[in-house]
Design an enzyme around this catalytic site. Structure first.
Site, PDB file in Angstrom:
ATOM      1  N   GLY A 303       0.835  -1.197   0.000  1.00  0.00           N
ATOM      2  CA  GLY A 303       0.000   0.000   0.000  1.00  0.00           C
ATOM      3  C   GLY A 303       0.866   1.242   0.000  1.00  0.00           C
ATOM      4  N   GLU A 304       0.340   2.310   0.599  1.00  0.00           N
ATOM      5  CA  GLU A 304       0.992   3.621   0.721  1.00  0.00           C
ATOM      6  C   GLU A 304       1.532   4.138  -0.611  1.00  0.00           C
ATOM      7  OE1 GLU A 304       5.421   2.796   2.652  1.00  0.00           O
ATOM      8  OE2 GLU A 304       3.693   2.407   3.950  1.00  0.00           O
ATOM      9  N   ALA A 305       0.911   3.745  -1.718  1.00  0.00           N
ATOM     10  CA  ALA A 305       1.264   4.172  -3.083  1.00  0.00           C
ATOM     11  C   ALA A 305       2.611   3.642  -3.547  1.00  0.00           C
ATOM     12  CB  ALA A 305       1.241   5.696  -3.220  1.00  0.00           C
TER      13      ALA A 305
END
Length: 337
Positions: A303-305
């Site tokens: 996640g978290e780009a």
């Protein structure tokens, strides 16, 4: 840009701004005249043309790249669907601010500005097995946070998230809008054990039954079964479309956030590309449903780009070739007959 009602979103999706086909055509002609066999750079060529279409210039650039990471907490976490407690969301936001997360390192390498937007972390959404996760005003407030995060003049927007239990929420949206039960969509997320996976899938099945009356309304699903950070991603993607800014989507959660929009208007994601395919169960099938071919397949699930941020480097390679290579005429090289 701001949406005051859910009907405002529906109206926007009925009349979407398009890209610039003249710029795309000019970029395609340039690709045909560069010193290479046509098509030999594969998807790098397509990416350069896609950027040209949405940046509205035949020589696109990535001078200003924005990574927006939205953070939210989920009431469903109380049902033991994650391997981590909800306080980790705020702790990771602090880690982003201190520069200690993976996304900080990748953003720096990719030459991107990182914006982190925590949304009411002290106020988790409600447990969607027994109540709507948000009411329309809460959903719109989160969505408009995403709208405000997109800077004017950005050449590329990358969207990602942080939120304990949000893979359950993402799987919930997929089950509600694409069919199937929890077992079809819910994977291990942060690494839940077998008992946690059973709880996760059971929660989704219970919510499908509880909310069965709204499943034909994509925005009602996004409101009642979604999360604040997912709503913010949707808002950012809508604003990027209004400003004709190309978008890279991150993993399963970020992609699920735009699924309700795609149910309103199938072409709403024309300005988007999938940065990568996550190792999380369901993401590959979701991408197929949306017609998005991922740029990378690296078994990432952070996640978290982070996955989409790595894909920025591919876009930079595409533009380096598009803008830096010589044409046959410039190089004095004979073209194909």
């Amino acid at each position: 840009m701001q949406f005051d009602t859910l009907d405002d979103i529906r109206a926007f999706c009925r009349d979407l701004p398009g890209g610039d086909e003249a710029s795309a055509d000019a970029a395609a002609r340039r690709q045909q005249n560069l010193t290479k066999p046509p098509g030999s750079l594969g998807r790098l060529e397509e990416l350069a043309i896609w950027l040209a279409r949405w940046q509205r210039r035949d020589m696109p650039r990535l001078d200003r790249v924005t990574i927006a990471v939205f953070a939210g907490n989920h009431g469903i976490a109380a049902r033991g669907v994650s391997a981590y407690p909800s306080e980790v969301t705020a702790q990771m936001v602090a880690n982003f601010a201190a520069g200690g997360a993976a996304i900080n390192q990748i953003a720096k390498l990719a030459g991107a500005e990182l914006r982190v937007e925590p949304i009411a972390l002290d106020r988790p959404t409600r447990d969607f097995t027994v109540a709507p996760a948000m009411d329309p005003d809460e959903f719109l407030a989160a969505l408009n946070t995403g709208c405000r995060t997109v800077p004017d003049g950005s050449d590329l927007l990358v969207v990602g998230e942080m939120g304990i239990a949000n893979t359950t929420t993402a799987a919930m949206l997929c089950a509600a809008l694409m069919g199937g039960h929890g077992a079809r969509w819910a994977g291990r997320g942060t690494g839940v054990d077998d008992a946690g996976l059973v709880r996760k899938r059971s929660a989704i099945d219970a919510a499908l039954k509880f909310h069965r009356g709204i499943l034909d309304d994509p925005l009602a699903v996004a409101t009642s079964l979604g999360g604040r950070e997912l709503a913010a991603i949707a808002g950012a993607v809508l604003t990027a479309r209004a400003r004709r800014i190309p978008v890279l989507l991150d993993g399963f959660v970020a992609t699920s956030a735009v699924l309700p929009l795609a149910r309103l208007a199938p072409d709403i994601l024309d300005h988007c590309r999938a940065g990568h395919v996550s190792a999380e169960l369901g993401h590959r099938e979701l991408l197929r449903e949306l017609g998005l071919a991922p740029l990378l397949d690296l078994d990432m699930r952070l996640g978290e780009a982070s996955g989409a941020a790595v894909a920025i480097l591919l876009l930079r390679a595409a533009l380096a070739c598009h803008g830096g290579m010589a044409t046959f005429a410039e190089a004095g090289v004979s073209g194909a007959d």
